[in-house]
Enzyme design. Sequence first.
Site, mmCIF file in Angstrom:
data_model
loop_
_atom_site.group_PDB
_atom_site.id
_atom_site.type_symbol
_atom_site.label_atom_id
_atom_site.label_comp_id
_atom_site.label_asym_id
_atom_site.label_seq_id
_atom_site.Cartn_x
_atom_site.Cartn_y
_atom_site.Cartn_z
ATOM 1 N N GLY A 1 -14.709 38.189 -18.795
ATOM 2 C CA GLY A 1 -14.628 37.626 -17.446
ATOM 3 C C GLY A 1 -13.380 36.779 -17.264
ATOM 4 O O GLY A 1 -13.405 35.734 -16.619
ATOM 5 N N ALA A 2 -12.263 37.260 -17.819
ATOM 6 C CA ALA A 2 -11.048 36.434 -17.826
ATOM 7 C C ALA A 2 -10.054 36.848 -16.741
ATOM 8 O O ALA A 2 -8.895 36.477 -16.799
ATOM 9 C CB ALA A 2 -10.396 36.476 -19.197
ATOM 10 N N SER A 3 -10.502 37.579 -15.733
ATOM 11 C CA SER A 3 -9.565 37.965 -14.675
ATOM 12 C C SER A 3 -9.404 36.864 -13.636
ATOM 13 O O SER A 3 -8.468 36.880 -12.849
ATOM 14 C CB SER A 3 -10.036 39.263 -14.001
ATOM 15 O OG SER A 3 -11.304 39.068 -13.405
ATOM 16 N N ARG A 4 -10.329 35.920 -13.611
ATOM 17 C CA ARG A 4 -10.225 34.825 -12.640
ATOM 18 C C ARG A 4 -11.112 33.658 -13.102
ATOM 19 O O ARG A 4 -11.759 33.733 -14.150
ATOM 20 C CB ARG A 4 -10.666 35.283 -11.249
ATOM 21 C CG ARG A 4 -12.072 35.828 -11.202
ATOM 22 C CD ARG A 4 -12.535 36.091 -9.771
ATOM 23 N NE ARG A 4 -13.934 36.466 -9.757
ATOM 24 C CZ ARG A 4 -14.381 37.735 -9.741
ATOM 25 N NH1 ARG A 4 -13.524 38.731 -9.703
ATOM 26 N NH2 ARG A 4 -15.667 37.988 -9.770
ATOM 27 N N SER B 1 -24.563 26.781 -18.576
ATOM 28 C CA SER B 1 -24.398 26.030 -17.326
ATOM 29 C C SER B 1 -25.347 24.845 -17.388
ATOM 30 O O SER B 1 -26.391 24.909 -18.038
ATOM 31 C CB SER B 1 -24.768 26.910 -16.134
ATOM 32 O OG SER B 1 -24.931 26.115 -14.973
ATOM 33 N N TYR C 1 -30.825 33.079 -12.431
ATOM 34 C CA TYR C 1 -29.539 32.708 -13.021
ATOM 35 C C TYR C 1 -29.759 31.621 -14.087
ATOM 36 O O TYR C 1 -29.223 31.705 -15.201
ATOM 37 C CB TYR C 1 -28.597 32.221 -11.916
ATOM 38 C CG TYR C 1 -27.293 31.632 -12.405
ATOM 39 C CD1 TYR C 1 -26.258 32.457 -12.847
ATOM 40 C CD2 TYR C 1 -27.085 30.249 -12.430
ATOM 41 C CE1 TYR C 1 -25.047 31.923 -13.295
ATOM 42 C CE2 TYR C 1 -25.888 29.707 -12.874
ATOM 43 C CZ TYR C 1 -24.870 30.541 -13.314
ATOM 44 O OH TYR C 1 -23.687 30.007 -13.759
ATOM 45 N N ALA D 1 -32.365 30.961 -15.829
ATOM 46 C CA ALA D 1 -33.015 31.512 -17.027
ATOM 47 C C ALA D 1 -31.989 32.228 -17.905
ATOM 48 O O ALA D 1 -32.008 32.099 -19.133
ATOM 49 C CB ALA D 1 -34.131 32.478 -16.628
ATOM 50 N N LYS E 1 -28.822 31.583 -18.138
ATOM 51 C CA LYS E 1 -27.917 30.594 -18.747
ATOM 52 C C LYS E 1 -28.633 29.820 -19.858
ATOM 53 O O LYS E 1 -28.032 29.461 -20.872
ATOM 54 C CB LYS E 1 -27.376 29.648 -17.668
ATOM 55 C CG LYS E 1 -26.461 30.341 -16.662
ATOM 56 C CD LYS E 1 -25.080 30.572 -17.234
ATOM 57 C CE LYS E 1 -24.707 31.989 -17.390
ATOM 58 N NZ LYS E 1 -23.346 32.167 -17.935
HETATM 59 N N1 LIG Z 1 -18.349 28.086 -11.289
HETATM 60 C C1 LIG Z 1 -19.275 27.238 -11.684
HETATM 61 O O1 LIG Z 1 -19.577 26.266 -11.004
HETATM 62 C C2 LIG Z 1 -19.980 27.425 -12.988
HETATM 63 C C3 LIG Z 1 -20.835 26.412 -13.410
HETATM 64 C C4 LIG Z 1 -21.505 26.567 -14.628
HETATM 65 C C5 LIG Z 1 -21.317 27.713 -15.381
HETATM 66 N N2 LIG Z 1 -20.490 28.673 -14.935
HETATM 67 C C6 LIG Z 1 -20.329 29.855 -15.789
HETATM 68 O O2 LIG Z 1 -18.944 30.046 -16.052
HETATM 69 C C7 LIG Z 1 -18.701 31.436 -16.268
HETATM 70 C C8 LIG Z 1 -17.542 31.883 -15.398
HETATM 71 O O3 LIG Z 1 -17.850 31.652 -14.035
HETATM 72 P P1 LIG Z 1 -16.765 31.670 -12.875
HETATM 73 O O4 LIG Z 1 -17.215 30.645 -11.904
HETATM 74 O O5 LIG Z 1 -15.420 31.607 -13.448
HETATM 75 O O6 LIG Z 1 -17.057 33.132 -12.239
HETATM 76 P P2 LIG Z 1 -16.112 34.091 -11.383
HETATM 77 O O7 LIG Z 1 -14.955 33.360 -10.818
HETATM 78 O O8 LIG Z 1 -17.013 34.848 -10.466
HETATM 79 O O9 LIG Z 1 -15.546 35.107 -12.520
HETATM 80 C C9 LIG Z 1 -16.411 35.975 -13.180
HETATM 81 C C10 LIG Z 1 -15.619 36.830 -14.130
HETATM 82 O O10 LIG Z 1 -16.514 37.771 -14.749
HETATM 83 C C11 LIG Z 1 -16.038 39.083 -14.544
HETATM 84 N N3 LIG Z 1 -17.151 40.017 -14.407
HETATM 85 C C12 LIG Z 1 -18.125 40.015 -13.461
HETATM 86 N N4 LIG Z 1 -18.919 41.085 -13.612
HETATM 87 C C13 LIG Z 1 -18.442 41.779 -14.687
HETATM 88 C C14 LIG Z 1 -18.815 42.985 -15.339
HETATM 89 N N5 LIG Z 1 -19.869 43.729 -14.925
HETATM 90 N N6 LIG Z 1 -18.103 43.403 -16.403
HETATM 91 C C15 LIG Z 1 -17.021 42.686 -16.828
HETATM 92 N N7 LIG Z 1 -16.629 41.544 -16.254
HETATM 93 C C16 LIG Z 1 -17.321 41.100 -15.189
HETATM 94 C C17 LIG Z 1 -15.210 39.011 -13.284
HETATM 95 O O11 LIG Z 1 -14.248 40.049 -13.190
HETATM 96 P P3 LIG Z 1 -14.531 41.451 -12.412
HETATM 97 O O12 LIG Z 1 -15.320 41.127 -11.206
HETATM 98 O O13 LIG Z 1 -13.176 42.037 -12.147
HETATM 99 O O14 LIG Z 1 -15.289 42.306 -13.386
HETATM 100 C C18 LIG Z 1 -14.536 37.660 -13.461
HETATM 101 O O15 LIG Z 1 -13.429 37.784 -14.329
HETATM 102 C C19 LIG Z 1 -20.015 32.154 -16.007
HETATM 103 O O16 LIG Z 1 -20.668 32.372 -17.246
HETATM 104 C C20 LIG Z 1 -20.797 31.148 -15.175
HETATM 105 O O17 LIG Z 1 -22.188 31.325 -15.331
HETATM 106 C C21 LIG Z 1 -19.806 28.575 -13.758
#
Ligand SMILES: NC(=O)c1ccc[n+]([C@@H]2O[C@H](COP(=O)([O-])OP(=O)(O)OC[C@H]3O[C@@H](n4cnc5c(N)ncnc54)[C@H](OP(=O)(O)O)[C@@H]3O)[C@@H](O)[C@H]2O)c1
Lengths: 244, 85
Positions: free
Chosen positions: A11-14, A139, A152, A154, A156
């Site tokens: 998930g490192a594209s963004r 999370s 979600y 559950a 995490k």
């Molecule tokens: N943002 C928050 O507030 C927050 C808080 C607590 C924990 N987290 C955790 O932090 C992590 C990252 O979250 P984020 O906020 O950075 O999310 P995000 O901006 O939505 O990025 C998600 C990443 O996962 C990739 N991804 C999604 N579906 C995929 C699939 N089927 N196969 C391969 N890659 C996939 C996406 O790329 P593609 O769509 O191109 O595949 C993207 O690179 C997650 O585990 C989330 O639960 C986030």
Amino acid sequence: MSEPRTVIVTGASRGIGLAIASTLAAEGFRVVAVARRSSEAFEAAATAAPAGSMHFMACDLGRTDALQPLVRSVRVEHGPIYGLVNNAAIGTPGLLATMPDHAVSDLVHLNTLAPMLLTKYVVRGMMASGSGRIVNVSSIIAFTGYNALSVYAATKASMIGFTRSLSREVGRLGVTVNAVAPGFIETALTEGMDESERERIAKRSALRRLADPDDVANAVAYLVSDKARNVTGTVLTVDAGSTA
Amino acid sequence: MTMRSTIVAEIEAITRDHDKTMPPLTDDMVLMDTEFDSLCFALLVARMEDHLGVDPFGTMEVADLPVTLGDLVALYDRAAVANAA
Ligand SMILES: NC(=O)c1ccc[n+]([C@@H]2O[C@H](COP(=O)([O-])OP(=O)(O)OC[C@H]3O[C@@H](n4cnc5c(N)ncnc54)[C@H](OP(=O)(O)O)[C@@H]3O)[C@@H](O)[C@H]2O)c1
């Protein structure tokens, strides 16, 4: 100079994953970023990073039969895998009572099943080489409650249970397994949330602000580094004191 | 190297690294009755995947798990043939 050690970041594209990839590349690792497709932000970060330190491999991690071949091609192209950061996840909200079954199952599939199987295939090489680092992105919602995020939450929480027990399994072989628990971070995952809710969370946290993707990336980089050699089976919360 | 000698060499290396004492490695040796524990077994599977590119345990039912060293060799022989086909 010794060869840089390879770390997979899913998930490192963004968002948080991209921040983790850039930070690890800056610290001298060779990062293999995985997502379904690359992004302009990733390409820009790879250009700015030290030459040859950020690579991209496209894979839909929800297709679990693609995971073992993915691990094989990373090893062929980038050598033995030293670290794995299980970061990719979806955050589909919904009241449980009205959530479509497929939405529940997609969450569990990508957030719980995929990282477990990916870890299974990666950890073997680490066991054989007697060293390695696994970091699972959980999370704070794993241990606090949040309306409309029960499924979600559950998934995490599952990452924490997985982390603790796996650290017992592989510790004897020099592999550490830890989790980070970010609080609310502004990314694509949370853009659906309204401004007042965001302000409310910031105001309630000990530091009166929100943590950002780089804060999470620094925590992950610490756990991957040699400095964390005696840290395993733990959860590092990065939330500007929102759960303090 | 035959499949049997590859497996035996790996078992010997793993038991040496982990200070395990093993009985003679004969085909009728029952793996579970020795000091070769589940972690040693996981290491063996990892190293065999390195050698052969196959992991016969990914899709197996518990009932088919190999009991003796001979069963294990036969299992890997079949997996290697299936992989080449
Ligand atoms: N943002 C928050 O507030 C927050 C808080 C607590 C924990 N987290 C955790 O932090 C992590 C990252 O979250 P984020 O906020 O950075 O999310 P995000 O901006 O939505 O990025 C998600 C990443 O996962 C990739 N991804 C999604 N579906 C995929 C699939 N089927 N196969 C391969 N890659 C996939 C996406 O790329 P593609 O769509 O191109 O595949 C993207 O690179 C997650 O585990 C989330 O639960 C986030």
